[in-house]
Design an enzyme around this catalytic site. Structure first.
Site, PDB file in Angstrom:
ATOM      1  N   ASP A  28      56.490  31.422 134.889  1.00 46.75           N
ATOM      2  CA  ASP A  28      56.915  30.911 136.204  1.00 46.75           C
ATOM      3  C   ASP A  28      58.348  31.364 136.435  1.00 46.75           C
ATOM      4  O   ASP A  28      59.066  31.695 135.483  1.00 46.75           O
ATOM      5  CB  ASP A  28      56.838  29.375 136.255  1.00 46.75           C
ATOM      6  CG  ASP A  28      57.230  28.826 137.636  1.00 46.75           C
ATOM      7  OD1 ASP A  28      56.827  29.431 138.652  1.00 46.75           O
ATOM      8  OD2 ASP A  28      57.962  27.821 137.707  1.00 46.75           O
ATOM      9  N   SER A  29      58.764  31.346 137.698  1.00 48.39           N
ATOM     10  CA  SER A  29      60.154  31.658 138.011  1.00 48.39           C
ATOM     11  C   SER A  29      61.088  30.650 137.337  1.00 48.39           C
ATOM     12  O   SER A  29      62.235  30.964 137.053  1.00 48.39           O
ATOM     13  CB  SER A  29      60.362  31.601 139.529  1.00 48.39           C
ATOM     14  OG  SER A  29      60.017  30.310 139.993  1.00 48.39           O
ATOM     15  N   TYR A  60      62.088  32.191 143.416  1.00 44.17           N
ATOM     16  CA  TYR A  60      61.488  33.435 143.903  1.00 44.17           C
ATOM     17  C   TYR A  60      61.056  33.297 145.374  1.00 44.17           C
ATOM     18  O   TYR A  60      60.865  34.301 146.052  1.00 44.17           O
ATOM     19  CB  TYR A  60      60.227  33.769 143.093  1.00 44.17           C
ATOM     20  CG  TYR A  60      60.451  34.419 141.743  1.00 44.17           C
ATOM     21  CD1 TYR A  60      61.702  34.468 141.128  1.00 44.17           C
ATOM     22  CD2 TYR A  60      59.373  35.005 141.075  1.00 44.17           C
ATOM     23  CE1 TYR A  60      61.858  35.072 139.881  1.00 44.17           C
ATOM     24  CE2 TYR A  60      59.532  35.614 139.840  1.00 44.17           C
ATOM     25  CZ  TYR A  60      60.774  35.641 139.241  1.00 44.17           C
ATOM     26  OH  TYR A  60      60.925  36.244 138.016  1.00 44.17           O
ATOM     27  N   GLY A  61      60.845  32.047 145.801  1.00 47.55           N
ATOM     28  CA  GLY A  61      60.250  31.781 147.122  1.00 47.55           C
ATOM     29  C   GLY A  61      60.828  32.577 148.281  1.00 47.55           C
ATOM     30  O   GLY A  61      60.092  33.130 149.090  1.00 47.55           O
ATOM     31  N   CYS A  91      52.690  30.483 138.835  1.00 43.09           N
ATOM     32  CA  CYS A  91      53.628  30.503 139.952  1.00 43.09           C
ATOM     33  C   CYS A  91      52.870  31.059 141.149  1.00 43.09           C
ATOM     34  O   CYS A  91      52.303  32.162 141.072  1.00 43.09           O
ATOM     35  CB  CYS A  91      54.797  31.418 139.585  1.00 43.09           C
ATOM     36  SG  CYS A  91      55.961  31.711 140.929  1.00 43.09           S
ATOM     37  N   ASN A  92      52.829  30.279 142.215  1.00 42.66           N
ATOM     38  CA  ASN A  92      52.085  30.718 143.401  1.00 42.66           C
ATOM     39  C   ASN A  92      52.744  31.916 144.059  1.00 42.66           C
ATOM     40  O   ASN A  92      52.076  32.814 144.563  1.00 42.66           O
ATOM     41  CB  ASN A  92      51.991  29.577 144.409  1.00 42.66           C
ATOM     42  CG  ASN A  92      51.059  28.489 143.922  1.00 42.66           C
ATOM     43  OD1 ASN A  92      49.883  28.494 144.223  1.00 42.66           O
ATOM     44  ND2 ASN A  92      51.580  27.562 143.127  1.00 42.66           N
ATOM     45  N   THR A  93      54.080  31.923 144.060  1.00 43.92           N
ATOM     46  CA  THR A  93      54.796  33.012 144.721  1.00 43.92           C
ATOM     47  C   THR A  93      54.494  34.331 144.012  1.00 43.92           C
ATOM     48  O   THR A  93      54.202  35.343 144.655  1.00 43.92           O
ATOM     49  CB  THR A  93      56.315  32.719 144.714  1.00 43.92           C
ATOM     50  OG1 THR A  93      56.507  31.366 145.158  1.00 43.92           O
ATOM     51  CG2 THR A  93      57.063  33.658 145.626  1.00 43.92           C
ATOM     52  N   CYS A 210      52.537  25.089 145.141  1.00 40.73           N
ATOM     53  CA  CYS A 210      53.701  25.531 144.383  1.00 40.73           C
ATOM     54  C   CYS A 210      53.730  24.667 143.133  1.00 40.73           C
ATOM     55  O   CYS A 210      53.590  23.439 143.216  1.00 40.73           O
ATOM     56  CB  CYS A 210      54.981  25.332 145.192  1.00 40.73           C
ATOM     57  SG  CYS A 210      56.475  25.647 144.230  1.00 40.73           S
TER      58      CYS A 210
HETATM   59  N1  DGL Z   1      56.671  27.495 140.959  1.00 43.90           N
HETATM   60  C1  DGL Z   1      56.777  28.596 141.875  1.00 43.90           C
HETATM   61  C2  DGL Z   1      55.579  28.646 142.805  1.00 43.90           C
HETATM   62  O1  DGL Z   1      54.554  28.087 142.440  1.00 43.90           O
HETATM   63  C3  DGL Z   1      58.133  28.528 142.373  1.00 43.90           C
HETATM   64  C4  DGL Z   1      58.652  29.184 143.371  1.00 43.90           C
HETATM   65  C5  DGL Z   1      60.076  29.651 143.454  1.00 43.90           C
HETATM   66  O2  DGL Z   1      60.640  30.097 142.475  1.00 43.90           O
HETATM   67  O3  DGL Z   1      60.539  29.607 144.585  1.00 43.90           O
HETATM   68  O4  DGL Z   1      55.583  29.255 143.834  1.00 43.90           O
END
Ligand code: DGL
Length: 292
Positions: A28-29, A60-61, A91-93, A210
């Site tokens: 994940d980020s 990362y968003g 991480c969804n992004t 997220c």
């Molecule tokens: N947990 C990430 C996601 O699911 C975080 C996003 C981020 O870093 O902005 O998108």
């Protein structure tokens, strides 16, 4: 080495990975992927894991497609170098912006026997069972929502479902800065929930799209009418991984099983240890790494 013209960040280089069995990589980020890791480890406690958080470069968003792809690619290479045969982008992004290119372009040239999986598909597979009205809302980062990944995946699988997305750019910083339970968080949470629910009053299911958002669950519940189901994805990703390993014994046999987890971060190990304690109920040992 030569610079790639389409992706100027990328250098062409030959990458070699060991063929030995190894842990499952979870990326994940930042800290959000720990909500997914918790569920996976709970369901599949015998496997070894390496969790990698790119905390130094989170969030990362708001970042562009190209940058998210570049950072995610570096993280996957690191996890492969550490011996992982299978990596979950928790991480969804990263799943929205990098997964497809890594699967289709990078893996065939690096090592076609390795796998990288994301979190969007296992979540989408659940929505038709849960929603009665067939009106779904997706809460996510600016990157996830603008990529339309959820809307496209739902359209492909369940064309009768209507999808409304809401970008919540302040929610990840609230978690990363440990403000998720503070009174200041209420303003941003109420604002986005009011907006999405007034855009489509028939929504009966909200996807927490997220992996950071489960930390905001108490406040999200406070501003969500009781008839709406809040769908946190960790449990579905864990079930889907278990099912995947049953269907793919050739991958499963390449995973080590000593019940050991390593935690890697691109930020300071001390900071990660302190913040990760909000997500995990036990003490952990953390290593700082560079993935650039
Ligand atoms: N947990 C990430 C996601 O699911 C975080 C996003 C981020 O870093 O902005 O998108």
């Amino acid at each position: 080495m030569s610079l790639n013209k389409r992706h100027p960040f990328l250098y062409h280089k030959i990458i070699m990975f060991s063929q030995q069995a190894g842990p499952i990589g979870i990326f994940d980020s930042g800290y959000g992927g720990l909500t997914v890791f918790n569920e996976i480890q709970h369901l599949l406690p015998n496997y070894d894991y390496i969790y990698l958080g790119d905390n130094a470069r989170a969030p990362y968003g708001p970042r562009s497609f190209e940058v998210v792809y570049h950072f995610t690619r570096q993280a996957v290479i690191k996890l492969f170098e550490e011996g992982c045969q299978l990596v979950i982008l928790a991480c969804n992004t990263a799943s929205a912006k990098a997964l497809r290119t890594i699967q289709q372009k990078d893996l065939p040239t690096w090592d076609p026997s390795r796998r990288v999986l994301g979190v969007i598909r296992p979540t989408v597979e659940e929505v038709d069972k849960i929603s009665q009205t067939k009106h779904i809302g997706v809460l996510g980062t600016t990157g996830t929502i603008s990529s339309q990944s959820y809307a496209l995946e739902i359209e492909k699988m369940f064309p009768h479902i209507s999808v409304t997305g809401e970008a919540c750019p302040m929610w990840v910083p609230l978690v990363e800065n440990m403000e998720y339970d503070s009174p200041g968080a209420d303003y941003f949470i109420e604002k986005h929930l009011n907006h999405i629910l007034s855009s489509d009053p028939e929504i009966d299911t909200l996807i927490l799209g997220c992996t950071h958002y489960p930390l905001l669950l108490n406040k999200i519940k406070k501003y969500t009418p009781a008839h709406i189901t809040l769908l946190a994805q960790g449990k579905y990703v864990a079930n889907s991984l278990k099912d995947y390993l049953l269907r793919h014994p050739e991958i499963e046999k390449k995973l080590t099983k000593n019940g050991v987890t390593r935690f890697l971060t691109t930020e300071s190990a001390e900071k990660f240890t302190e913040t990760a304690s909000m997500f995990l109920q036990h003490q952990i040992c953390v290593e700082q790494v560079s993935i650039e």
